[in-house]
Scaffold this motif. Structure first.
Motif, PDB file in Angstrom:
ATOM      1  N   SER A 108       0.816  -1.216   0.000  1.00 49.72           N
ATOM      2  CA  SER A 108       0.000   0.000   0.000  1.00 49.72           C
ATOM      3  C   SER A 108       0.851   1.269   0.000  1.00 49.72           C
ATOM      4  O   SER A 108       1.945   1.308   0.562  1.00 49.72           O
ATOM      5  N   ILE A 113       0.079   5.070   1.278  1.00 50.62           N
ATOM      6  CA  ILE A 113      -0.947   5.743   2.089  1.00 50.62           C
ATOM      7  C   ILE A 113      -0.536   7.187   2.353  1.00 50.62           C
ATOM      8  O   ILE A 113       0.562   7.455   2.871  1.00 50.62           O
ATOM      9  N   LEU A 151      -1.575  10.005   4.691  1.00 54.72           N
ATOM     10  CA  LEU A 151      -2.339  10.169   5.928  1.00 54.72           C
ATOM     11  C   LEU A 151      -2.423  11.652   6.247  1.00 54.72           C
ATOM     12  O   LEU A 151      -1.402  12.307   6.509  1.00 54.72           O
ATOM     13  N   THR A 171      -8.733  15.331   3.377  1.00 55.61           N
ATOM     14  CA  THR A 171      -8.656  14.161   2.490  1.00 55.61           C
ATOM     15  C   THR A 171      -9.153  14.488   1.075  1.00 55.61           C
ATOM     16  O   THR A 171      -8.520  14.113   0.090  1.00 55.61           O
ATOM     17  N   GLN A 179      -3.920   5.159  -1.343  1.00 53.68           N
ATOM     18  CA  GLN A 179      -5.119   5.615  -0.639  1.00 53.68           C
ATOM     19  C   GLN A 179      -4.827   6.900   0.118  1.00 53.68           C
ATOM     20  O   GLN A 179      -3.735   7.058   0.683  1.00 53.68           O
ATOM     21  N   LEU A 209      -6.104   8.804   3.339  1.00 49.96           N
ATOM     22  CA  LEU A 209      -6.885   8.453   4.522  1.00 49.96           C
ATOM     23  C   LEU A 209      -6.610   9.417   5.667  1.00 49.96           C
ATOM     24  O   LEU A 209      -5.539  10.013   5.744  1.00 49.96           O
ATOM     25  N   LEU A 248      -8.352   5.293   8.369  1.00 42.84           N
ATOM     26  CA  LEU A 248      -7.387   4.190   8.358  1.00 42.84           C
ATOM     27  C   LEU A 248      -7.840   3.093   9.311  1.00 42.84           C
ATOM     28  O   LEU A 248      -7.775   1.898   8.994  1.00 42.84           O
ATOM     29  N   ARG A 280     -10.636   1.115   7.748  1.00 44.29           N
ATOM     30  CA  ARG A 280     -10.161   0.194   6.711  1.00 44.29           C
ATOM     31  C   ARG A 280      -9.530  -1.050   7.334  1.00 44.29           C
ATOM     32  O   ARG A 280      -9.718  -2.168   6.846  1.00 44.29           O
ATOM     33  N   LEU A 330      -2.808  -4.315   4.893  1.00 43.16           N
ATOM     34  CA  LEU A 330      -2.857  -2.957   4.356  1.00 43.16           C
ATOM     35  C   LEU A 330      -1.654  -2.134   4.829  1.00 43.16           C
ATOM     36  O   LEU A 330      -1.069  -1.361   4.067  1.00 43.16           O
ATOM     37  N   ILE A 331      -1.256  -2.314   6.084  1.00 42.56           N
ATOM     38  CA  ILE A 331      -0.182  -1.527   6.673  1.00 42.56           C
ATOM     39  C   ILE A 331       1.185  -2.175   6.481  1.00 42.56           C
ATOM     40  O   ILE A 331       2.195  -1.494   6.334  1.00 42.56           O
ATOM     41  N   ALA A 365       3.965  -1.052   3.918  1.00 45.31           N
ATOM     42  CA  ALA A 365       3.422   0.082   3.165  1.00 45.31           C
ATOM     43  C   ALA A 365       4.418   1.245   3.161  1.00 45.31           C
ATOM     44  O   ALA A 365       5.310   1.334   4.005  1.00 45.31           O
ATOM     45  N   ILE A 401       4.231   5.207   3.714  1.00 39.97           N
ATOM     46  CA  ILE A 401       3.242   6.102   4.329  1.00 39.97           C
ATOM     47  C   ILE A 401       3.807   7.513   4.412  1.00 39.97           C
ATOM     48  O   ILE A 401       4.938   7.717   4.881  1.00 39.97           O
TER      49      ILE A 401
END
Length: 308
Positions: free
Chosen positions: A34, A36, A38, A44, A63, A65, A70, A73, A196-197, A200, A202
């Motif tokens: 992923s 992400i 944040l 967002t 994504q 988020l 988060l 999800r 998902l994490i 990833a 981020i």
């Protein structure tokens, strides 16, 4: 597993760096772990707009988020939030019921339940207490200290009533509903199970500081993600200076130091901060020289005069 801080004053390109890094990683491979972004809840949509303006037609791997989104999800993926969520209206009804039922046990708030805005004030306060992990037990401890000190009867009475109402609210919700204010606490517990994490990339953008709940989540992300990059509005040329509460970037500098300390304590690989250049006029102010001057001179004890 690593942390990098991106620092720069307003307009130096912190958000642009996150967006371009996100798009670059997405261009390398549309599939994979992923990506992400944040950002605060209210940002967002704005961030998604920026990605679309850069030519992205759609993406699955990436994504945008907020912390709470988060959490949602992750719960969808691994479970952990099977109880029905309760909204602000539901909590308002519960609080009004508690105030009526416990009226005789309250010291100061017997008549406050009918006051306009009182329920909303309680909701805001309890939400903040959740964010800072202040439980009724911890508040009761403060109340005991105040009572022993004497001379603080009004404050002690107020904390007593808040503890009583807060504890009743928690007991009413327990086993039946989940309070969205608890989402981040649950996220910290469930994050280890999330694909998902795991591994990833981020980027965290748009924050001046974080609540204890958010710090706990960030700590988990640092352990599980391949890399976490966090932007902070801070003058990178002044990272070595001593600072006091009068320093313009005091709060953000506290956040910087806490993130660095957390990474060291947790054994997270800490990269050198990326310091964005603030010697030139920031692109954000290229058509507004007066604002550029104000941003540059605002924190100086003897600012230069704007001649135009």
């Amino acid at each position: 597993m690593g942390l990098r801080l991106i620092v720069g004053r307003a307009g130096t390109g912190k958000t642009r760096y996150c967006v371009e890094s996100f798009i670059r990683e997405l261009s390398k491979s549309p599939k994979g772990p992923s990506l992400i972004l944040l950002v605060p809840e209210q940002a967002t949509f704005q961030m998604e707009q920026q990605l679309i303006k850069r030519g992205l037609k759609g993406f699955i791997r990436g994504q945008v988020l907020s912390f709470r989104r988060l959490a949602y999800r992750v719960f969808q993926e691994v479970g952990g939030a099977n109880r029905k969520p309760i909204d602000e209206v539901g909590k308002s009804i519960l609080l009004r019921s508690i105030l009526q039922r416990k009226r005789e046990a309250l010291k100061l708030f017997q008549k406050s339940g009918c006051e306009p805005g009182f329920i909303d004030s309680l909701l805001g306060l309890f939400s903040e207490l959740h964010s800072y992990d202040l439980t009724p037990k911890k508040l009761n401890f403060c109340c005991d200290i105040l009572e022993k000190m004497g001379g603080q009867q009004f404050l002690a009475g107020k904390i007593h009533d808040l503890c009583l109402i807060f504890q009743e609210l928690i007991e009413e919700l327990e086993g039946l509903y989940i309070d969205p204010d608890d989402y981040l606490t649950l996220l910290s517990r469930q994050a280890d199970k999330s694909e998902l994490i795991k591994n990833a990339r981020i980027w965290v953008d748009g924050f001046a500081g974080f609540t204890p709940q958010e710090y706990d989540v960030l700590k988990k992300l640092m352990h599980l993600a391949e890399k976490v990059e966090i932007t902070l509005c801070l003058d990178g040329r002044e990272l070595d200076r001593e600072y006091t509460e009068e320093y313009l970037f005091y709060r953000t500098r506290e956040t910087f130091d806490r993130l660095v300390d957390t990474a060291r304590q947790e054994g997270i690989a800490l990269e050198e901060p990326l310091v964005l250049d603030s010697s030139q006029t920031p692109g954000r102010f290229k058509d507004a020289p007066a604002l550029a001057h104000l941003e540059r001179e605002f924190s100086r004890s003897v600012p230069h005069t704007f001649k135009d």
